[in-house]
Enzyme design. Structure first.
Site, PDB file in Angstrom:
ATOM      1  N   HIS A  25      -9.431   1.327   4.654  1.00  0.00           N
ATOM      2  CA  HIS A  25      -8.097   1.416   5.426  1.00  0.00           C
ATOM      3  C   HIS A  25      -8.444   2.300   6.663  1.00  0.00           C
ATOM      4  O   HIS A  25      -9.170   3.487   6.551  1.00  0.00           O
ATOM      5  CB  HIS A  25      -7.190   1.927   4.479  1.00  0.00           C
ATOM      6  CG  HIS A  25      -5.808   1.774   5.119  1.00  0.00           C
ATOM      7  ND1 HIS A  25      -5.296   2.977   5.826  1.00  0.00           N
ATOM      8  CD2 HIS A  25      -4.866   1.027   5.198  1.00  0.00           C
ATOM      9  CE1 HIS A  25      -4.158   2.591   6.394  1.00  0.00           C
ATOM     10  NE2 HIS A  25      -3.630   1.546   5.786  1.00  0.00           N
ATOM     11  N   ASN A  49       1.004  -1.426  -0.012  1.00  0.00           N
ATOM     12  CA  ASN A  49       0.099   0.016  -0.045  1.00  0.00           C
ATOM     13  C   ASN A  49       0.915   1.295  -0.009  1.00  0.00           C
ATOM     14  O   ASN A  49       1.357   1.489   0.824  1.00  0.00           O
ATOM     15  CB  ASN A  49      -0.801  -0.065   1.288  1.00  0.00           C
ATOM     16  CG  ASN A  49      -1.818   1.191   1.596  1.00  0.00           C
ATOM     17  OD1 ASN A  49      -1.735   2.041   0.514  1.00  0.00           O
ATOM     18  ND2 ASN A  49      -2.242   1.401   2.579  1.00  0.00           N
ATOM     19  N   TRP A  50       0.922   2.061  -1.208  1.00  0.00           N
ATOM     20  CA  TRP A  50       1.868   2.944  -1.276  1.00  0.00           C
ATOM     21  C   TRP A  50       1.375   4.363  -0.654  1.00  0.00           C
ATOM     22  O   TRP A  50       2.169   5.029  -0.542  1.00  0.00           O
ATOM     23  CB  TRP A  50       2.331   3.277  -2.809  1.00  0.00           C
ATOM     24  CG  TRP A  50       2.817   2.073  -3.654  1.00  0.00           C
ATOM     25  CD1 TRP A  50       3.335   0.879  -3.179  1.00  0.00           C
ATOM     26  CD2 TRP A  50       3.354   2.272  -4.877  1.00  0.00           C
ATOM     27  NE1 TRP A  50       3.934   0.392  -4.140  1.00  0.00           N
ATOM     28  CE2 TRP A  50       4.029   0.980  -5.242  1.00  0.00           C
ATOM     29  CE3 TRP A  50       3.412   3.297  -5.843  1.00  0.00           C
ATOM     30  CZ2 TRP A  50       4.422   0.748  -6.459  1.00  0.00           C
ATOM     31  CZ3 TRP A  50       3.891   2.843  -7.212  1.00  0.00           C
ATOM     32  CH2 TRP A  50       4.444   1.816  -7.197  1.00  0.00           C
ATOM     33  N   LYS A  51       0.322   4.332  -0.442  1.00  0.00           N
ATOM     34  CA  LYS A  51      -0.483   5.466   0.473  1.00  0.00           C
ATOM     35  C   LYS A  51      -0.255   6.719  -0.349  1.00  0.00           C
ATOM     36  O   LYS A  51      -0.048   6.323  -2.069  1.00  0.00           O
ATOM     37  CB  LYS A  51       0.087   5.636   1.765  1.00  0.00           C
ATOM     38  CG  LYS A  51      -0.202   4.563   2.594  1.00  0.00           C
ATOM     39  CD  LYS A  51      -0.126   4.578   4.128  1.00  0.00           C
ATOM     40  CE  LYS A  51      -0.277   3.236   4.672  1.00  0.00           C
ATOM     41  NZ  LYS A  51      -0.114   3.521   6.204  1.00  0.00           N
ATOM     42  N   SER A  93       3.592  -1.890  10.061  1.00  0.00           N
ATOM     43  CA  SER A  93       5.020  -1.981  10.341  1.00  0.00           C
ATOM     44  C   SER A  93       5.623  -3.427   9.934  1.00  0.00           C
ATOM     45  O   SER A  93       6.511  -3.716  10.496  1.00  0.00           O
ATOM     46  CB  SER A  93       5.304  -1.346  11.846  1.00  0.00           C
ATOM     47  OG  SER A  93       4.891  -0.237  12.127  1.00  0.00           O
ATOM     48  N   GLU A 138      -6.769   4.633   7.545  1.00  0.00           N
ATOM     49  CA  GLU A 138      -6.633   6.376   7.257  1.00  0.00           C
ATOM     50  C   GLU A 138      -7.813   6.867   6.613  1.00  0.00           C
ATOM     51  O   GLU A 138      -8.237   7.939   6.851  1.00  0.00           O
ATOM     52  CB  GLU A 138      -5.394   6.365   6.339  1.00  0.00           C
ATOM     53  CG  GLU A 138      -4.071   5.964   7.274  1.00  0.00           C
ATOM     54  CD  GLU A 138      -2.582   5.780   6.690  1.00  0.00           C
ATOM     55  OE1 GLU A 138      -2.901   5.585   5.355  1.00  0.00           O
ATOM     56  OE2 GLU A 138      -1.940   5.137   7.199  1.00  0.00           O
ATOM     57  N   GLY A 152       2.999  -0.949   4.196  1.00  0.00           N
ATOM     58  CA  GLY A 152       2.994   0.319   3.845  1.00  0.00           C
ATOM     59  C   GLY A 152       4.354   0.774   3.646  1.00  0.00           C
ATOM     60  O   GLY A 152       5.067   0.594   2.394  1.00  0.00           O
ATOM     61  N   GLY A 153       4.913   1.340   4.506  1.00  0.00           N
ATOM     62  CA  GLY A 153       6.433   2.037   4.373  1.00  0.00           C
ATOM     63  C   GLY A 153       7.429   1.006   3.649  1.00  0.00           C
ATOM     64  O   GLY A 153       8.144   1.592   2.714  1.00  0.00           O
ATOM     65  N   GLY A 178       2.586   2.338  10.711  1.00  0.00           N
ATOM     66  CA  GLY A 178       3.658   3.352  10.601  1.00  0.00           C
ATOM     67  C   GLY A 178       4.242   3.835  11.916  1.00  0.00           C
ATOM     68  O   GLY A 178       4.967   5.019  11.864  1.00  0.00           O
ATOM     69  N   GLU A 235      -5.119  -4.785  10.550  1.00  0.00           N
ATOM     70  CA  GLU A 235      -4.163  -3.739  10.788  1.00  0.00           C
ATOM     71  C   GLU A 235      -4.521  -3.114  12.094  1.00  0.00           C
ATOM     72  O   GLU A 235      -5.340  -2.006  12.072  1.00  0.00           O
ATOM     73  CB  GLU A 235      -4.380  -2.753   9.649  1.00  0.00           C
ATOM     74  CG  GLU A 235      -3.960  -3.278   8.222  1.00  0.00           C
ATOM     75  CD  GLU A 235      -3.499  -2.298   7.239  1.00  0.00           C
ATOM     76  OE1 GLU A 235      -2.710  -2.704   6.412  1.00  0.00           O
ATOM     77  OE2 GLU A 235      -3.856  -1.204   7.330  1.00  0.00           O
TER      78      GLU A 235
HETATM   79  C1  G2H Z   1      -0.648  -0.243   7.656  1.00  0.00           C
HETATM   80  C2  G2H Z   1       0.550  -0.438   6.631  1.00  0.00           C
HETATM   81  C3  G2H Z   1      -0.087  -0.549   5.233  1.00  0.00           C
HETATM   82  P1  G2H Z   1       2.724   0.290   7.403  1.00  0.00           P
HETATM   83  O1  G2H Z   1      -1.523   1.015   7.005  1.00  0.00           O
HETATM   84  O2  G2H Z   1      -1.460  -0.649   4.975  1.00  0.00           O
HETATM   85  O3  G2H Z   1       1.500   0.669   6.767  1.00  0.00           O
HETATM   86  O4  G2H Z   1       3.228  -0.804   7.048  1.00  0.00           O
HETATM   87  O5  G2H Z   1       3.570   1.648   6.837  1.00  0.00           O
HETATM   88  O6  G2H Z   1       2.590   0.455   8.932  1.00  0.00           O
END
Ligand code: G2H
Length: 249
Positions: free
Chosen positions: A95, A9-11, A212, A97, A233-234, A173, A167
């Site tokens: 999601h 998920n690149w957001k 994360s 967010e 995500g990240g 994040g 999640e």
């Molecule tokens: C949760 C996830 C991807 P991250 O939102 O959906 O983000 O891995 O950065 O916590």
């Protein structure tokens, strides 16, 4: 047997240059006979570029949200048919967010889930509790309510082609990952709940963990009985890290 899915998920991150670099690295680091499936969820403006780069690679792509209406005066919104036009096979719905920053209620999420399902897109229903909810001991109540919002309106059959992503909001994040045991407990709760409504759907559905996930913690998470991959995500913005998560499957 459920195949592991590692979904990025690149957001709201990226640029055309980054898309080209990241996707090229993913394609050269993948083959169609991997033990895990890969998918990416780029921002809308990059979907066409991603489609051109990913066609026939076995890596799927999808939208980060959708508007449930087919078309009309909804400035800034994107419909299921538009995502399908761009070759998407999946879409994230609900999601945290979207829920927290854009005010999507359980009902809004359920309506989006249904629109995705009916259009032929595979919905990835994101659920999860906040830190306050976890500390109050109501994690299962919250996650159960988020799932019931869909089942209550559209029935368990709506989940036949769906994916669920658990999640925990406190792990998103923040660098804090739920421990494998903490995550497994909620995944088992989700599977039991869906299985209670339909044993086949509950047994087959993939339940991803998100929050994360990285190359170091993925193997322990994916080793859990009811964790069928990750929504990342990240760490999905770095090809090496994303592929390391895939390799942990
Ligand atoms: C949760 C996830 C991807 P991250 O939102 O959906 O983000 O891995 O950065 O916590």
């Amino acid at each position: 047997m459920r195949r592991i899915l590692v979904a990025g998920n690149w957001k709201m991150h990226g640029s055309l240059a980054m898309v080209d670099e990241l996707i090229s690295a993913l394609v050269s680091g993948s083959s169609t006979d991997e033990s895990a499936d890969l998918a990416v969820f780029p921002p809308f403006p990059y979907l066409d570029r991603v489609r051109n780069l990913l066609q026939d690679t076995g890596i799927a792509w999808g939208g980060q949200t959708l508007n449930p209406v087919a078309q009309g005066a909804y400035t800034g919104e994107v419909s299921a048919s538009m995502l399908l036009d761009l070759g998407c096979s999946m879409v994230l719905v609900g999601h945290s967010e979207r829920r927290a920053l854009f005010g999507e209620s359980d009902e809004d999420v359920a309506v989006r889930f249904d629109a995705a399902h009916k259009s032929g897109l595979q919905p990835v229903l994101c659920v999860g509790e906040t830190l306050e909810e976890r500390e109050a001991g109501i994690t299962e109540q919250v996650v159960g309510r988020q799932i019931d919002a869909v089942i209550g309106r559209y029935g368990i059959q709506a989940f036949a082609q769906a994916i669920v992503a658990y999640e925990p909001v406190w792990a998103i994040g923040t660098g804090k990952t739920a421990s494998p045991d903490q995550a497994q407990a909620v995944h088992a709760f989700i599977r039991d709940k869906l299985s209670g409504a339909d044993g086949i759907i509950g047994g087959q559905i993939r339940i991803l963990y998100g929050g994360s996930v990285n190359g170091s913690n993925a193997a322990d998470l994916f080793a859990q009985d009811d964790i069928d991959g990750g929504l990342v995500g990240g760490a999905s913005l770095k090809a090496g890290e994303f592929l390391a998560i895939r390799d942990a499957a």
